[in-house]
Scaffold this motif. Structure first.
Motif, PDB file in Angstrom:
ATOM      1  N   ARG A   1       0.809  -1.218   0.000  1.00  0.00           N
ATOM      2  CA  ARG A   1       0.000   0.000   0.000  1.00  0.00           C
ATOM      3  C   ARG A   1       0.842   1.268   0.000  1.00  0.00           C
ATOM      4  NH1 ARG A   1      -3.428  -0.582   5.350  1.00  0.00           N
ATOM      5  NH2 ARG A   1      -3.650  -2.648   4.437  1.00  0.00           N
ATOM      6  N   GLU A   2       2.138   1.160   0.333  1.00  0.00           N
ATOM      7  CA  GLU A   2       2.986   2.358   0.348  1.00  0.00           C
ATOM      8  C   GLU A   2       3.379   2.820  -1.051  1.00  0.00           C
ATOM      9  OE1 GLU A   2       3.899  -0.271   3.925  1.00  0.00           O
ATOM     10  OE2 GLU A   2       3.950  -0.561   1.738  1.00  0.00           O
ATOM     11  N   CYS A   3       3.347   1.909  -2.010  1.00  0.00           N
ATOM     12  CA  CYS A   3       3.970   2.174  -3.301  1.00  0.00           C
ATOM     13  C   CYS A   3       3.187   3.170  -4.159  1.00  0.00           C
ATOM     14  CB  CYS A   3       4.157   0.861  -4.061  1.00  0.00           C
ATOM     15  SG  CYS A   3       5.257   0.981  -5.489  1.00  0.00           S
ATOM     16  N   ALA A   4       1.932   2.873  -4.448  1.00  0.00           N
ATOM     17  CA  ALA A   4       1.172   3.703  -5.390  1.00  0.00           C
ATOM     18  C   ALA A   4       1.029   5.158  -4.942  1.00  0.00           C
ATOM     19  CB  ALA A   4      -0.198   3.076  -5.649  1.00  0.00           C
ATOM     20  N   PRO A   5       0.704   5.447  -3.660  1.00  0.00           N
ATOM     21  CA  PRO A   5       0.585   6.858  -3.273  1.00  0.00           C
ATOM     22  C   PRO A   5       1.882   7.640  -3.460  1.00  0.00           C
ATOM     23  CG  PRO A   5      -0.445   5.449  -1.632  1.00  0.00           C
ATOM     24  CD  PRO A   5       0.307   4.540  -2.566  1.00  0.00           C
ATOM     25  N   PHE A   6       3.004   6.959  -3.295  1.00  0.00           N
ATOM     26  CA  PHE A   6       4.289   7.645  -3.400  1.00  0.00           C
ATOM     27  C   PHE A   6       4.733   7.829  -4.843  1.00  0.00           C
ATOM     28  CE2 PHE A   6       8.883   8.077  -3.283  1.00  0.00           C
ATOM     29  CZ  PHE A   6       9.077   8.952  -2.223  1.00  0.00           C
ATOM     30  N   TRP A   7       4.528   6.798  -5.692  1.00  0.00           N
ATOM     31  CA  TRP A   7       5.145   6.776  -7.013  1.00  0.00           C
ATOM     32  C   TRP A   7       4.198   6.975  -8.182  1.00  0.00           C
ATOM     33  CZ3 TRP A   7      10.047   7.490  -7.566  1.00  0.00           C
ATOM     34  CH2 TRP A   7      10.962   6.981  -6.631  1.00  0.00           C
ATOM     35  N   ARG A   8       2.947   6.524  -8.065  1.00  0.00           N
ATOM     36  CA  ARG A   8       2.185   6.272  -9.291  1.00  0.00           C
ATOM     37  C   ARG A   8       1.904   7.534 -10.105  1.00  0.00           C
ATOM     38  NH1 ARG A   8       1.349   1.780 -11.078  1.00  0.00           N
ATOM     39  NH2 ARG A   8       0.040   1.447 -12.918  1.00  0.00           N
ATOM     40  N   GLN A   9       1.427   8.573  -9.480  1.00  0.00           N
ATOM     41  CA  GLN A   9       1.088   9.760 -10.261  1.00  0.00           C
ATOM     42  C   GLN A   9       2.331  10.356 -10.920  1.00  0.00           C
ATOM     43  OE1 GLN A   9      -2.166  10.893 -10.951  1.00  0.00           O
ATOM     44  NE2 GLN A   9      -0.843  11.780 -12.526  1.00  0.00           N
ATOM     45  N   ARG A  10       3.440  10.322 -10.224  1.00  0.00           N
ATOM     46  CA  ARG A  10       4.681  10.844 -10.812  1.00  0.00           C
ATOM     47  C   ARG A  10       5.081  10.045 -12.044  1.00  0.00           C
ATOM     48  NH1 ARG A  10      10.656  10.952  -7.955  1.00  0.00           N
ATOM     49  NH2 ARG A  10      11.770  11.877  -9.748  1.00  0.00           N
ATOM     50  N   VAL A  11       4.991   8.718 -11.954  1.00  0.00           N
ATOM     51  CA  VAL A  11       5.374   7.869 -13.082  1.00  0.00           C
ATOM     52  C   VAL A  11       4.426   8.061 -14.258  1.00  0.00           C
ATOM     53  CG1 VAL A  11       5.601   5.478 -13.851  1.00  0.00           C
ATOM     54  CG2 VAL A  11       6.545   6.165 -11.647  1.00  0.00           C
ATOM     55  N   ILE A  12       3.126   8.091 -13.991  1.00  0.00           N
ATOM     56  CA  ILE A  12       2.151   8.266 -15.069  1.00  0.00           C
ATOM     57  C   ILE A  12       2.339   9.623 -15.741  1.00  0.00           C
ATOM     58  CG2 ILE A  12      -0.300   8.390 -15.635  1.00  0.00           C
ATOM     59  CD1 ILE A  12       0.770   5.574 -14.871  1.00  0.00           C
ATOM     60  N   SER A  13       2.571  10.658 -14.948  1.00  0.00           N
ATOM     61  CA  SER A  13       2.754  11.999 -15.502  1.00  0.00           C
ATOM     62  C   SER A  13       4.012  12.097 -16.357  1.00  0.00           C
ATOM     63  CB  SER A  13       2.817  13.031 -14.373  1.00  0.00           C
ATOM     64  OG  SER A  13       1.596  13.076 -13.656  1.00  0.00           O
TER      65      SER A  13
END
Length: 210
Positions: free
Chosen positions: A114-126
């Motif tokens: 659960r720690e991964c997506a809040p930290f990384w996902r939007q940055r990677v998608i953007s």
């Protein structure tokens, strides 16, 4: 389009990530079974993003996403060979959790950390604005990428694939079940998936890779 040097910096930061290892331990399945080995393929040119769940043990060991029987089935669904699949100029592959989360008491893979997506996902998608099609595999990816459209259960979400794919949103989103052998029974009970959805998936894939 994001500069390739910026993406390479992002790749190095992801490879060095240890947030799930260092998170507070609150239960028997909260501790990672292995040292983290983040697995993600980030691309400056790929037009297709595969948004999966989390690496399995074999992927953790090889460092290649979908380097297992699930990957063989997924490549068959897409109509591509291994060389094309692992060409980051053609496919970006970013799971909801970058590291193998371990197994539950029944031997099934645990959910993505659960720690991964809040930290990384939007940055990677953007960082990948050129993506035109997102293939969302499994309930966790569907919940994040489809919002309320991914909360009706996996079967109903995938069954409504036309509305999602043809909604006019950019990038287009196509929900898929996980290609795991555990879903073989689901595929038999839902023949419409192979008869109706897969031909469209292969057509879209071929068009975007051309």
């Amino acid at each position: 389009m994001t500069d390739e040097a910026e993406l390479e910096t992002l790749r190095r930061e992801i490879a060095a990530c240890r947030i799930c290892r260092d998170a507070p331990q609150k239960g028997p399945h909260n501790r990672l079974p292995h040292e983290p080995r983040p697995v993600a393929v980030i691309s400056s040119t790929a037009r297709i993003l595969i948004a999966g769940q989390a690496p399995g043990l074999r992927v953790h060991e090889s460092g290649l996403p979908f380097d297992d029987a699930s990957g063989d089935r997924l490549r068959s669904w897409l109509g591509v060979d291994r060389a094309s699949f692992y060409d980051r100029e053609q496919f970006a592959i970013v799971p909801m959790g970058f590291c193998f989360p371990g197994y539950d008491d029944k031997g099934a893979d645990l959910p993505p950390r659960r720690e991964c997506a809040p930290f990384w996902r939007q940055r990677v998608i953007s960082a990948m604005p050129q993506i035109e099609l997102v293939l969302v595999i499994g309930q966790y990816a569907q919940a994040w990428h489809m919002g309320g459209g991914g909360r009706g259960g996996m079967t109903e979400t995938v069954r409504a694939w036309r509305g999602s794919l043809l909604s006019g949103r950019s990038p287009a989103v196509l929900p898929l079940p996980h290609p795991s052998w555990r879903n073989s029974g689901w595929l038999k009970r839902n023949p419409w998936f192979e008869e109706e959805l897969l031909p469209i998936l292969r057509e879209r894939t071929k068009t975007l890779l051309s």
